[in-house]
Design a protein around this motif. Structure first.
Motif, mmCIF file in Angstrom:
data_model
loop_
_atom_site.group_PDB
_atom_site.id
_atom_site.type_symbol
_atom_site.label_atom_id
_atom_site.label_comp_id
_atom_site.label_asym_id
_atom_site.label_seq_id
_atom_site.Cartn_x
_atom_site.Cartn_y
_atom_site.Cartn_z
ATOM 1 N N ILE A 1 3.736 -1.014 -6.707
ATOM 2 C CA ILE A 1 4.992 -0.287 -6.611
ATOM 3 C C ILE A 1 6.053 -0.944 -7.466
ATOM 4 O O ILE A 1 6.283 -2.141 -7.391
ATOM 5 C CB ILE A 1 5.485 -0.223 -5.168
ATOM 6 C CG1 ILE A 1 4.417 0.465 -4.328
ATOM 7 C CG2 ILE A 1 6.792 0.537 -5.074
ATOM 8 C CD1 ILE A 1 4.754 0.506 -2.873
ATOM 9 N N ALA A 2 6.690 -0.118 -8.287
ATOM 10 C CA ALA A 2 7.764 -0.616 -9.131
ATOM 11 C C ALA A 2 9.020 0.216 -8.880
ATOM 12 O O ALA A 2 8.953 1.294 -8.290
ATOM 13 C CB ALA A 2 7.365 -0.504 -10.597
ATOM 14 N N THR A 3 10.150 -0.305 -9.314
ATOM 15 C CA THR A 3 11.351 0.523 -9.329
ATOM 16 C C THR A 3 11.856 0.600 -10.761
ATOM 17 O O THR A 3 11.723 -0.351 -11.533
ATOM 18 C CB THR A 3 12.489 -0.063 -8.458
ATOM 19 O OG1 THR A 3 12.869 -1.318 -8.995
ATOM 20 C CG2 THR A 3 12.042 -0.248 -7.024
ATOM 21 N N ASP A 4 12.404 1.755 -11.099
ATOM 22 C CA ASP A 4 13.075 1.913 -12.387
ATOM 23 C C ASP A 4 14.470 2.427 -12.100
ATOM 24 O O ASP A 4 14.642 3.296 -11.248
ATOM 25 C CB ASP A 4 12.326 2.927 -13.253
ATOM 26 C CG ASP A 4 10.996 2.368 -13.755
ATOM 27 O OD1 ASP A 4 11.031 1.314 -14.402
ATOM 28 O OD2 ASP A 4 9.951 2.989 -13.499
ATOM 29 N N VAL A 5 15.445 1.865 -12.785
ATOM 30 C CA VAL A 5 16.823 2.270 -12.511
ATOM 31 C C VAL A 5 17.458 2.883 -13.753
ATOM 32 O O VAL A 5 17.485 2.263 -14.810
ATOM 33 C CB VAL A 5 17.669 1.079 -12.034
ATOM 34 C CG1 VAL A 5 19.072 1.546 -11.646
ATOM 35 C CG2 VAL A 5 17.006 0.396 -10.846
ATOM 36 N N ALA B 1 10.518 -3.456 4.279
ATOM 37 C CA ALA B 1 9.354 -4.339 4.293
ATOM 38 C C ALA B 1 8.654 -4.340 5.651
ATOM 39 O O ALA B 1 7.434 -4.459 5.742
ATOM 40 C CB ALA B 1 9.767 -5.763 3.913
ATOM 41 N N GLU B 2 9.426 -4.177 6.729
ATOM 42 C CA GLU B 2 8.823 -4.289 8.067
ATOM 43 C C GLU B 2 8.568 -2.939 8.740
ATOM 44 O O GLU B 2 8.399 -2.875 9.941
ATOM 45 C CB GLU B 2 9.646 -5.150 9.006
ATOM 46 C CG GLU B 2 11.108 -5.379 8.850
ATOM 47 C CD GLU B 2 11.919 -4.548 7.880
ATOM 48 O OE1 GLU B 2 12.675 -3.683 8.351
ATOM 49 O OE2 GLU B 2 11.857 -4.748 6.633
ATOM 50 N N ARG B 3 8.558 -1.873 7.948
ATOM 51 C CA ARG B 3 8.473 -0.569 8.602
ATOM 52 C C ARG B 3 7.114 -0.299 9.253
ATOM 53 O O ARG B 3 7.007 0.526 10.149
ATOM 54 C CB ARG B 3 8.841 0.565 7.653
ATOM 55 C CG ARG B 3 8.003 0.680 6.412
ATOM 56 C CD ARG B 3 8.403 1.911 5.612
ATOM 57 N NE ARG B 3 8.093 3.143 6.332
ATOM 58 C CZ ARG B 3 6.883 3.668 6.428
ATOM 59 N NH1 ARG B 3 5.860 3.084 5.850
ATOM 60 N NH2 ARG B 3 6.683 4.775 7.100
ATOM 61 N N VAL C 1 0.860 -1.168 0.000
ATOM 62 C CA VAL C 1 0.000 0.000 0.000
ATOM 63 C C VAL C 1 0.907 1.232 0.000
ATOM 64 O O VAL C 1 1.978 1.209 0.596
ATOM 65 C CB VAL C 1 -0.884 -0.026 1.257
ATOM 66 C CG1 VAL C 1 -1.620 1.281 1.425
ATOM 67 C CG2 VAL C 1 -1.865 -1.177 1.185
ATOM 68 N N ILE C 2 0.457 2.280 -0.655
ATOM 69 C CA ILE C 2 1.276 3.490 -0.690
ATOM 70 C C ILE C 2 0.674 4.571 0.180
ATOM 71 O O ILE C 2 -0.511 4.890 0.065
ATOM 72 C CB ILE C 2 1.414 4.013 -2.120
ATOM 73 C CG1 ILE C 2 2.058 2.929 -2.973
ATOM 74 C CG2 ILE C 2 2.261 5.271 -2.144
ATOM 75 C CD1 ILE C 2 2.153 3.296 -4.408
ATOM 76 N N GLY D 1 1.096 -3.953 8.022
ATOM 77 C CA GLY D 1 1.107 -4.533 6.691
ATOM 78 C C GLY D 1 2.168 -3.868 5.853
ATOM 79 O O GLY D 1 2.938 -3.041 6.341
ATOM 80 N N ARG D 2 2.209 -4.198 4.603
ATOM 81 C CA ARG D 2 3.239 -3.663 3.743
ATOM 82 C C ARG D 2 2.856 -2.277 3.271
ATOM 83 O O ARG D 2 2.033 -2.107 2.368
ATOM 84 C CB ARG D 2 3.439 -4.589 2.536
ATOM 85 C CG ARG D 2 4.607 -4.195 1.661
ATOM 86 C CD ARG D 2 5.917 -4.379 2.425
ATOM 87 N NE ARG D 2 6.983 -3.510 1.928
ATOM 88 C CZ ARG D 2 7.703 -3.756 0.852
ATOM 89 N NH1 ARG D 2 7.515 -4.827 0.149
ATOM 90 N NH2 ARG D 2 8.645 -2.913 0.478
ATOM 91 N N VAL D 3 3.433 -1.267 3.884
ATOM 92 C CA VAL D 3 3.147 0.115 3.515
ATOM 93 C C VAL D 3 4.445 0.809 3.116
ATOM 94 O O VAL D 3 5.388 0.869 3.896
ATOM 95 C CB VAL D 3 2.512 0.895 4.687
ATOM 96 C CG1 VAL D 3 2.253 2.337 4.272
ATOM 97 C CG2 VAL D 3 1.215 0.229 5.128
ATOM 98 N N VAL D 4 4.455 1.288 1.906
ATOM 99 C CA VAL D 4 5.593 2.091 1.461
ATOM 100 C C VAL D 4 5.200 3.547 1.628
ATOM 101 O O VAL D 4 4.132 3.964 1.201
ATOM 102 C CB VAL D 4 5.931 1.800 -0.012
ATOM 103 C CG1 VAL D 4 6.949 2.796 -0.546
ATOM 104 C CG2 VAL D 4 6.449 0.381 -0.160
#
Lengths: 224, 224
Positions: free
Chosen positions: B13-17, A84-86, A12-13, A90-93
DNA sequence: TCAAAAGTGTTCGTGCTACACCCATGC
DNA sequence: GCATGGGTGTAGCACGAACACTTTTGA
């Protein structure tokens, strides 16, 4: 929902906004007291999830407006925190931003109303939830760096201000003193601000000349 | 999957390099030719989705290794691109990174093998997919800025190099010439590099003294 | 001996630093 | 008239910019 989306949809963002202002000669940050376990009574920078049709920038803006009621303030993307564990839920970026609010208030809606939304001096921060300590450190460094090579102080100053006000901002945030004459020469030579040919009245000392910024758009300039 | 997750799970979520190297006196970027409509035959910086248990940084690393086979190169988060419509396939937020690969190759696995993975000089980029033109511009600006106030050139240079090699990097990337004597004085005074007391042999001219970096860790230093 | 790149010092100008006193106002 | 912050100029120094010739090697 398509299979390809289902397959990869796991994070999730959110956005978190580190909101700065200067009050009582101190640099302060707006924090919110949390209720949810395990962070009950911890504090966090205001944040929220990004909605489906909303850009990340826009989510940060919305987040800021909802928490403070202010619009049109300086807002800049800071960094994206993606361990990943912040977040234990759940998985929140988190895409972190920082915002600057003028020192003359722009009357914040929520500030005084709720005891769980408070300005903290950066030197006396409470226990912070998630990785917000890291985020705030990052924001502080960015702010300090940007003072030196951009004009973004404008975000912290009211429309009209004196050269001493400006110098004060730099001294408070960078934590060091500058020579008054040299500072003024430097600033005036950059053509970032203009004299208003107006003085501040009602003070028991020589009234200060007032200035305003030529432009309140971010610009890279070597200031210090 | 919990309800709260379901409710908000809408963005991937993706990454681009953006991978830089210097070859043949040109700054180049590694791009991949796309197959999927509507970007058939457009080119893109290598990217990929972030896996469930993987940090965003780690995803960028993996992405880089998978595409180039190189490890332990300079990799830095750039900016997060989060416009709602940036990807026609769905809501994808991209955390962009940039990477630096030494000019002596570190033999890339994939480079020559596939015609659809190619180094392009930054001055002659092909049609780019998504918002990758914006991302690459952003990366270029960051790279240029960082050359001036950090030691990250080390990411582009081999272990051993001459002062002329170093000066060349700066000239190629910043697109301007520097005075040889002044440049050398500047660099040497910063104590970033050390003489190896070794010379480059086998060239039909005076052999160059070789140097290496004291440390290959990023550090902020005013270089120019 | 020639071609090619490496290596090396000095001068000049300018921009940064340090520094102390008078001024305008409200009470 | 006094307390409080506002406003102003100069001199020395350190650092950046400009500039040209000699050296070392392989072919």
């Amino acid at each position: 929902m398509k299979t390809s989306q289902k397959k990869y949809k796991f994070a999730v963002i959110a956005t978190d906004v580190v909101i700065f202002t200067v009050q009582e000669n101190q640099l302060k940050i707006l924090l919110i007291k949390m209720k949810k376990h395990p962070y009950t009574n911890y504090w966090a920078a205001p944040g929220g999830l990004v909605k489906p049709a909303e850009s990340v920038d826009r989510a940060a803006q919305r987040n800021l407006v909802e928490k403070t009621g202010v619009r049109n303030v300086y807002l800049e993307q800071l960094y994206t925190f993606g361990k990943a564990e912040r977040d234990p839920f759940g998985r929140v970026v988190s895409v972190a931003y920082f915002a600057l609010i003028p020192s003359d208030g722009v009357k914040l809606q929520t500030t005084a109303e709720y005891g769980d939304v408070t300005w903290f001096p950066v030197g006396k921060l409470p226990k912070l939830a998630y990785d917000h300590e890291e985020i705030i450190k990052y924001a502080l460094n960015r702010l300090k760096a940007k003072l030196e090579y951009s004009n973004i102080v404008y975000g912290l100053l009211p429309k009209e201000f004196s050269l001493s006000d400006l110098q004060n901002m730099y001294e408070i945030i960078l934590g060091k003193k500058f020579d008054k004459r040299n500072f003024r020469k430097r600033i005036l030579s950059l053509n970032l601000i203009q004299r208003l040919r107006k003085k501040r009245r009602g003070v028991a000392n020589r009234p200060a000349e007032l200035y305003s910024f030529e432009s309140r758009k971010p610009r890279v300039v070597k200031v210090l």
